[in-house]
Design a protein around this motif. Structure first.
Motif, mmCIF file in Angstrom:
data_model
loop_
_atom_site.group_PDB
_atom_site.id
_atom_site.type_symbol
_atom_site.label_atom_id
_atom_site.label_comp_id
_atom_site.label_asym_id
_atom_site.label_seq_id
_atom_site.Cartn_x
_atom_site.Cartn_y
_atom_site.Cartn_z
ATOM 1 N N VAL A 78 5.463 19.174 13.865
ATOM 2 C CA VAL A 78 4.198 18.771 14.491
ATOM 3 C C VAL A 78 3.166 18.391 13.432
ATOM 4 O O VAL A 78 2.515 17.334 13.506
ATOM 5 C CB VAL A 78 3.660 19.893 15.395
ATOM 6 C CG1 VAL A 78 2.268 19.545 15.920
ATOM 7 C CG2 VAL A 78 4.617 20.149 16.552
ATOM 8 N N MET A 79 3.013 19.231 12.407
ATOM 9 C CA MET A 79 2.013 18.961 11.375
ATOM 10 C C MET A 79 2.372 17.731 10.548
ATOM 11 O O MET A 79 1.487 16.990 10.093
ATOM 12 C CB MET A 79 1.866 20.176 10.466
ATOM 13 C CG MET A 79 0.967 21.256 11.026
ATOM 14 S SD MET A 79 -0.753 20.708 11.239
ATOM 15 C CE MET A 79 -1.228 20.384 9.539
ATOM 16 N N GLY B 42 0.800 -1.209 0.000
ATOM 17 C CA GLY B 42 0.000 0.000 0.000
ATOM 18 C C GLY B 42 0.838 1.267 0.000
ATOM 19 O O GLY B 42 2.037 1.253 -0.278
ATOM 20 N N ARG B 43 0.201 2.370 0.356
ATOM 21 C CA ARG B 43 0.830 3.682 0.266
ATOM 22 C C ARG B 43 1.525 4.104 1.556
ATOM 23 O O ARG B 43 2.356 5.015 1.548
ATOM 24 C CB ARG B 43 -0.230 4.724 -0.116
ATOM 25 C CG ARG B 43 -0.973 4.404 -1.408
ATOM 26 C CD ARG B 43 -2.143 5.360 -1.622
ATOM 27 N NE ARG B 43 -2.888 5.043 -2.832
ATOM 28 C CZ ARG B 43 -3.912 4.186 -2.890
ATOM 29 N NH1 ARG B 43 -4.319 3.563 -1.790
ATOM 30 N NH2 ARG B 43 -4.531 3.953 -4.026
ATOM 31 N N ASN B 44 1.176 3.484 2.677
ATOM 32 C CA ASN B 44 1.690 3.931 3.977
ATOM 33 C C ASN B 44 3.208 3.927 4.097
ATOM 34 O O ASN B 44 3.781 4.881 4.651
ATOM 35 C CB ASN B 44 1.071 3.094 5.099
ATOM 36 C CG ASN B 44 -0.363 3.486 5.394
ATOM 37 O OD1 ASN B 44 -0.814 4.542 4.954
ATOM 38 N ND2 ASN B 44 -1.081 2.657 6.120
ATOM 39 N N PRO B 45 3.925 2.895 3.615
ATOM 40 C CA PRO B 45 5.388 2.931 3.750
ATOM 41 C C PRO B 45 6.035 4.114 3.041
ATOM 42 O O PRO B 45 7.035 4.659 3.524
ATOM 43 C CB PRO B 45 5.831 1.595 3.124
ATOM 44 C CG PRO B 45 4.644 0.703 3.253
ATOM 45 C CD PRO B 45 3.458 1.604 3.083
ATOM 46 N N VAL B 46 5.472 4.531 1.914
ATOM 47 C CA VAL B 46 6.035 5.672 1.180
ATOM 48 C C VAL B 46 5.843 6.956 1.974
ATOM 49 O O VAL B 46 6.741 7.800 2.065
ATOM 50 C CB VAL B 46 5.395 5.786 -0.217
ATOM 51 C CG1 VAL B 46 5.950 6.992 -0.966
ATOM 52 C CG2 VAL B 46 5.632 4.516 -1.027
ATOM 53 N N VAL B 47 4.659 7.116 2.561
ATOM 54 C CA VAL B 47 4.403 8.311 3.380
ATOM 55 C C VAL B 47 5.298 8.322 4.610
ATOM 56 O O VAL B 47 5.832 9.373 5.000
ATOM 57 C CB VAL B 47 2.911 8.370 3.769
ATOM 58 C CG1 VAL B 47 2.660 9.473 4.793
ATOM 59 C CG2 VAL B 47 2.057 8.613 2.531
ATOM 60 N N LEU B 48 5.496 7.162 5.233
ATOM 61 C CA LEU B 48 6.391 7.083 6.388
ATOM 62 C C LEU B 48 7.818 7.466 5.995
ATOM 63 O O LEU B 48 8.500 8.191 6.736
ATOM 64 C CB LEU B 48 6.368 5.672 6.980
ATOM 65 C CG LEU B 48 7.285 5.430 8.187
ATOM 66 C CD1 LEU B 48 6.908 6.342 9.345
ATOM 67 C CD2 LEU B 48 7.228 3.962 8.621
ATOM 68 N N ILE C 217 -0.162 10.361 10.442
ATOM 69 C CA ILE C 217 -1.108 9.501 11.148
ATOM 70 C C ILE C 217 -2.468 9.508 10.443
ATOM 71 O O ILE C 217 -3.097 8.463 10.253
ATOM 72 C CB ILE C 217 -1.261 9.954 12.615
ATOM 73 C CG1 ILE C 217 0.065 9.796 13.373
ATOM 74 C CG2 ILE C 217 -2.369 9.167 13.303
ATOM 75 C CD1 ILE C 217 0.579 8.375 13.446
ATOM 76 N N SER C 218 -2.931 10.688 10.035
ATOM 77 C CA SER C 218 -4.229 10.779 9.371
ATOM 78 C C SER C 218 -4.213 10.037 8.034
ATOM 79 O O SER C 218 -5.212 9.416 7.653
ATOM 80 C CB SER C 218 -4.625 12.245 9.160
ATOM 81 O OG SER C 218 -3.837 12.862 8.154
ATOM 82 N N PHE C 219 -3.084 10.085 7.323
ATOM 83 C CA PHE C 219 -2.989 9.358 6.053
ATOM 84 C C PHE C 219 -3.042 7.853 6.291
ATOM 85 O O PHE C 219 -3.708 7.121 5.557
ATOM 86 C CB PHE C 219 -1.702 9.722 5.313
ATOM 87 C CG PHE C 219 -1.622 9.139 3.926
ATOM 88 C CD1 PHE C 219 -2.010 9.883 2.827
ATOM 89 C CD2 PHE C 219 -1.189 7.836 3.708
ATOM 90 C CE1 PHE C 219 -1.968 9.345 1.544
ATOM 91 C CE2 PHE C 219 -1.139 7.284 2.445
ATOM 92 C CZ PHE C 219 -1.529 8.043 1.355
#
Length: 454
Positions: free
Chosen positions: A426-427, A312-318, A433-435
């Motif tokens: 912070v943002m 999925g997309r989560n590892p890229v965002v992390l 987390i929201s993603f």
């Protein structure tokens, strides 16, 4: 050419059109505060930060109406006319006046809303669930080549210049105006994708489906332009308060803040560091090139990974969050805290280490790489979750992003560097987390859909 080949060609043409336009506009945004500081005129009292705050503020306010414009005149003409206004903003710097500077800022804000809504519409109607990740990556990579070419030109033109003369300014902005206009006319090469044929539910005769301007499919034409425009506006308002969009809004808001930082603030900080020597001004261009390299690498790699990734997309965002955190920490150590607010002569202060050009350029690369991680995945998930209503969805994306960018450009007039970095830290955490939560919702919805179709 096959229908899929035609759609891919449309994405490539779209990317090249935006590459030319934003070679001009992003370069303009990167240097305008430095140019304004060097502009020797008692009649001009503009601020580059204030101009960008106006642009993004108007941009955000215009986004909910932009789907109506795209619905009425179509995405192709929407992008063309918006591009002409972008070109006018750049041309204004050839002979700048305070009134024309801020008037052009308002007009570009309106044009930007229409331009990016139309772009999202074209991206969505030329993609499927299986190609949206690939197409997002292709578009993003081509767009970010704009950072490379424009800033390379700035480096060559301003190398060794401590002060930017009127001739330097006029030569640069005439060239950028011509480049922007070239991008506008490329949009006319985009062709409407072939209509899809799907079988009737009873399996008898095929039903011809056409894609409307908001990305939805319909078997009959709409009931007038006014009703279509109103329908697009209502869809945008309803979509804004959905659970998925409210969650994504935090992540989108973070991209607006860091867009302001890498596109306007960080270059200004580098140009203000007298410890970088007489090449400090030209290093703004080199910084932009390294940002562009990071963006291009991230767009290409993560766009392709998104096509076939099992994770999925989560590892890229992390990865994007970690990359940005490393960049913010190094910038905190390397750049003087008063650099964003320094006068034209620059600042002699140091941060916590001896100022290093190499570290500054590494941070530029990391800023671009992290930005591409967030944006490619946001384009992908929005195109996937809201494929049938793409224009309102991308309008909301730009509404949130631009209002946060406007806020960031406003506080950049007043806040020291370390406070700006703290806000980003912070943002970035909250946005990631929201993603993650939204991606899990999207995957759950996909699994449920696959189960129901068995």
């Amino acid at each position: 050419m096959s229908p899929e080949g035609k759609k891919l060609l449309n994405i490539v043409v779209l990317g090249f059109g935006f590459m030319f336009m934003f070679t001009a506009f992003q370069t303009c945004g990167n240097i305008e505060q430095t140019v304004i500081k060097s502009f020797n005129s008692t009649e001009f009292h503009g601020s580059g930060y204030t101009s960008m705050a106006i642009i993004y503020g108007v941009f955000s306010a215009s986004n909910l109406l932009a789907p109506s414009v795209v619905t009425v005149i179509g995405p192709q003409l929407s992008m063309f006319f918006s591009g002409l206004i972008y070109s006018g903003y750049i041309a204004m710097f050839i002979y700048p006046y305070t009134w024309s500077f801020y008037t052009a800022s308002v007009l570009v804000g309106i044009a930007a809303a229409v331009l990016w809504t139309a772009q999202g519409n074209v991206l969505a109607i030329n993609s499927t669930d299986s190609t949206i990740g690939r197409n997002s990556g292709i578009f993003w990579s081509l767009l970010q080549f704009s950072l490379f070419f424009g800033n390379l030109y700035i480096y060559c033109a301003w190398h060794g210049h401590v002060h930017i003369t009127d001739k330097d300014r006029q030569t640069v902005f005439i060239s950028l105006t011509v480049i922007s206009l070239a991008g506008c006319f490329l949009f006319f090469l985009i062709r409407k994708p072939d209509a899809e044929v799907s079988p009737r539910p009873d399996g008898t005769e095929p039903l011809l489906q056409t894609e409307s301007m908001d990305g939805s499919t319909a078997s009959s034409p709409g009931s007038g332009l006014c009703s279509q425009a109103l329908d697009a506006f209502v869809k945008a308002c309803k979509m804004f308060v959905t659970k998925e969009m409210l969650l994504l809004s935090i992540s989108i808001g973070y991209t607006g803040l860091e867009l302001t930082f890498y596109s306007g603030v960080y270059g200004t900080c580098i140009g203000a560091m007298t410890r970088f020597g007489t090449d400090a001004k030209s290093l703004i261009g080199i910084s932009g090139i390294f940002i562009g390299i990071g963006e291009i690498l991230g767009g290409g790699v993560f766009g392709m990974l998104n096509k076939s990734s099992r994770f999925g997309r989560n590892p890229v965002v992390l990865l994007g969050l970690i990359t940005h955190y490393v960049a913010f920490f190094l910038i905190f150590l390397n750049i003087a805290s008063d650099a964003p607010l320094a006068p034209e002569a620059g600042t002699d202060l140091e941060a916590f280490i001896t100022p290093s050009v190499g570290v500054a350029m590494l941070c530029s690369f990391l800023l671009g790489l992290g930005d591409s991680c967030f944006n490619t995945q946001l384009l992908s998930i929005i195109g996937f979750m809201f494929h049938d209503n793409s224009a309102p969805a991308f309008a909301i994306f730009k509404f949130i992003q631009s209002i946060m960018a406007a806020i960031a450009f406003f506080y950049s007039n007043y806040l020291l560097l370390h406070w700006q970095l703290l806000i980003l830290v912070v943002m970035g955490f909250l946005g990631s987390i929201s993603f993650f939560v939204t991606e899990w919702l999207a995957e759950s919805s996909r699994r449920d859909s696959d189960y129901d179709s068995i």
